[in-house]
Scaffold this active site. Structure first.
Site, PDB file in Angstrom:
ATOM      1  N   LYS A  15       0.764  -1.264  -0.013  1.00 44.38           N
ATOM      2  CA  LYS A  15       0.483  -0.030  -0.281  1.00 44.38           C
ATOM      3  C   LYS A  15       1.177   1.605  -0.263  1.00 44.38           C
ATOM      4  CE  LYS A  15      -2.036  -0.887   3.838  1.00 44.38           C
ATOM      5  NZ  LYS A  15      -2.293  -1.876   3.841  1.00 44.38           N
ATOM      6  N   ARG A  90      -8.916   0.974   8.982  1.00 46.67           N
ATOM      7  CA  ARG A  90      -8.811  -0.082   9.330  1.00 46.67           C
ATOM      8  C   ARG A  90      -9.906  -1.416  10.038  1.00 46.67           C
ATOM      9  NH1 ARG A  90      -3.239   0.546   8.728  1.00 46.67           N
ATOM     10  NH2 ARG A  90      -1.787  -1.141   9.029  1.00 46.67           N
ATOM     11  N   ARG A 129      11.023  -6.251   4.447  1.00 45.92           N
ATOM     12  CA  ARG A 129      11.196  -5.335   4.960  1.00 45.92           C
ATOM     13  C   ARG A 129      11.750  -4.886   6.455  1.00 45.92           C
ATOM     14  NH1 ARG A 129       5.893  -2.247   5.015  1.00 45.92           N
ATOM     15  NH2 ARG A 129       5.794  -2.762   7.252  1.00 45.92           N
ATOM     16  N   ARG A 135      12.186  -1.362  11.320  1.00 47.20           N
ATOM     17  CA  ARG A 135      11.157  -0.422  11.336  1.00 47.20           C
ATOM     18  C   ARG A 135      10.999  -1.460  12.603  1.00 47.20           C
ATOM     19  NH1 ARG A 135       5.765   0.925   7.781  1.00 47.20           N
ATOM     20  NH2 ARG A 135       5.339  -1.085   9.421  1.00 47.20           N
ATOM     21  N   ARG A 146      -0.158  -8.588  13.835  1.00 45.88           N
ATOM     22  CA  ARG A 146      -0.809  -7.506  13.210  1.00 45.88           C
ATOM     23  C   ARG A 146      -1.553  -8.282  12.039  1.00 45.88           C
ATOM     24  NH1 ARG A 146       4.915  -5.408  11.388  1.00 45.88           N
ATOM     25  NH2 ARG A 146       3.765  -4.399   9.667  1.00 45.88           N
TER      26      ARG A 146
HETATM   27  P1  ADP Z   1       2.238  -1.689   7.976  1.00 42.47           P
HETATM   28  O1  ADP Z   1       1.827  -1.120   5.945  1.00 42.47           O
HETATM   29  O2  ADP Z   1       2.269  -2.457   7.736  1.00 42.47           O
HETATM   30  O3  ADP Z   1      -0.224  -2.291   7.540  1.00 42.47           O
HETATM   31  P2  ADP Z   1       0.862   0.853   8.918  1.00 42.47           P
HETATM   32  O4  ADP Z   1       2.772   2.051   8.728  1.00 42.47           O
HETATM   33  O5  ADP Z   1       0.121   0.923   7.787  1.00 42.47           O
HETATM   34  O6  ADP Z   1       1.894  -0.420   8.764  1.00 42.47           O
HETATM   35  O7  ADP Z   1       1.110   1.442  10.189  1.00 42.47           O
HETATM   36  C1  ADP Z   1       1.603   1.144  11.605  1.00 42.47           C
HETATM   37  C2  ADP Z   1       0.913   0.818  12.755  1.00 42.47           C
HETATM   38  O8  ADP Z   1       0.265   2.275  12.932  1.00 42.47           O
HETATM   39  C3  ADP Z   1      -0.092  -0.493  13.191  1.00 42.47           C
HETATM   40  O9  ADP Z   1       0.444  -1.490  13.367  1.00 42.47           O
HETATM   41  C4  ADP Z   1      -1.060  -0.103  14.342  1.00 42.47           C
HETATM   42  O10 ADP Z   1      -0.878   0.454  15.628  1.00 42.47           O
HETATM   43  C5  ADP Z   1      -0.952   1.713  13.797  1.00 42.47           C
HETATM   44  N1  ADP Z   1      -2.579   1.893  12.707  1.00 42.47           N
HETATM   45  C6  ADP Z   1      -1.628   2.776  11.948  1.00 42.47           C
HETATM   46  N2  ADP Z   1      -3.153   2.931  11.107  1.00 42.47           N
HETATM   47  C7  ADP Z   1      -3.757   2.479  11.941  1.00 42.47           C
HETATM   48  C8  ADP Z   1      -5.686   2.880  12.052  1.00 42.47           C
HETATM   49  N3  ADP Z   1      -5.835   3.316  10.924  1.00 42.47           N
HETATM   50  N4  ADP Z   1      -6.028   2.759  13.588  1.00 42.47           N
HETATM   51  C9  ADP Z   1      -5.229   1.938  14.199  1.00 42.47           C
HETATM   52  N5  ADP Z   1      -4.138   1.893  14.042  1.00 42.47           N
HETATM   53  C10 ADP Z   1      -3.655   2.548  13.267  1.00 42.47           C
END
Ligand code: ADP
Length: 191
Positions: A15, A90, A129, A135, A146
């Protein structure tokens, strides 16, 4: 017309990579909640402190906190023509909040591309990654959480958007530029 695009896909589906490419191709800003939280963490804000406790465990930050942050971001002038949402919504509660928020801006979601990638490929990518970028939330235990959170909280949104006729499935196992080409085509159709 405003063009709000919701990019869906499991962690590791690409994404973030694709949202950045679309941002350039379509001239719409990428709004990534993960990036917004990480920026807050880096600047050591109160929001960042709060988010850290959840992010470190791979859990979701509470909806009200996340929704308030998104509302604030989408109110910025650069989002006037729309945005590419990455990592939000989400949960079903966030999806409902987004509909309400957009309706306040006299807008609605234009399309929801779902970047589809097989589970085994996803885990492989995330582990890689973790090695390259380091990260904090890319370790085996957090990745597992996750993925679980994605399946229980976020995957139901696919049905929600499909029922609204907004979901378009994209093959996320193609080369990066091929995925971008498919996505660009899908979004241009609704612009
Ligand atoms: P990935 O790309 O692996 O899906 P993100 O960088 O989007 O991960 O998000 C990392 C973390 O940030 C999530 O595991 C969560 O803790 C928090 N987070 C991101 N977006 C949301 C959301 N819409 N609602 C709640 N927590 C979020």
């Amino acid at each position: 017309m405003k063009t709000f695009v919701v990019l869906m896909g499991a962690p590791g589906a690409g994404k973030g990579t694709q949202a950045k490419k679309l941002e350039a191709a379509l001239n719409l800003p990428q709004v990534a909640t993960g990036d917004l939280f990480r920026a807050n963490l880096k600047n050591n804000t109160e929001l960042g402190q709060l988010a850290r406790t959840y992010m470190d465990k791979g859990e979701l930050v509470p909806d009200e906190v996340t929704v308030a942050m998104v509302r604030d971001r989408l109110s910025q002038p650069d989002c006037e023509q729309g945005a590419i949402l990455d990592g939000f919504p989400r949960t079903t509660a966030q999806a409902a909040a987004l509909d309400a928020l957009l309706s306040d801006f006299s807008a609605k979601i234009a399309v929801v591309p779902f970047i589809d990638v097989n589970q085994d490929v996803l885990v492989e990518r995330l582990v890689k990654r973790a090695e390259i970028e380091g990260r904090a939330d890319d370790n085996v235990e957090t990745i597992r959480v996750r993925m679980q959170v994605y399946h229980s909280e976020t995957a139901p949104l696919l049905d929600y958007y499909d029922e609204k006729g907004l979901l378009v499935k994209i093959n996320g196992e193609q080369a990066i530029d091929e995925v971008t080409a498919d996505l660009t085509q899908v979004v241009r159709k609704v612009m």
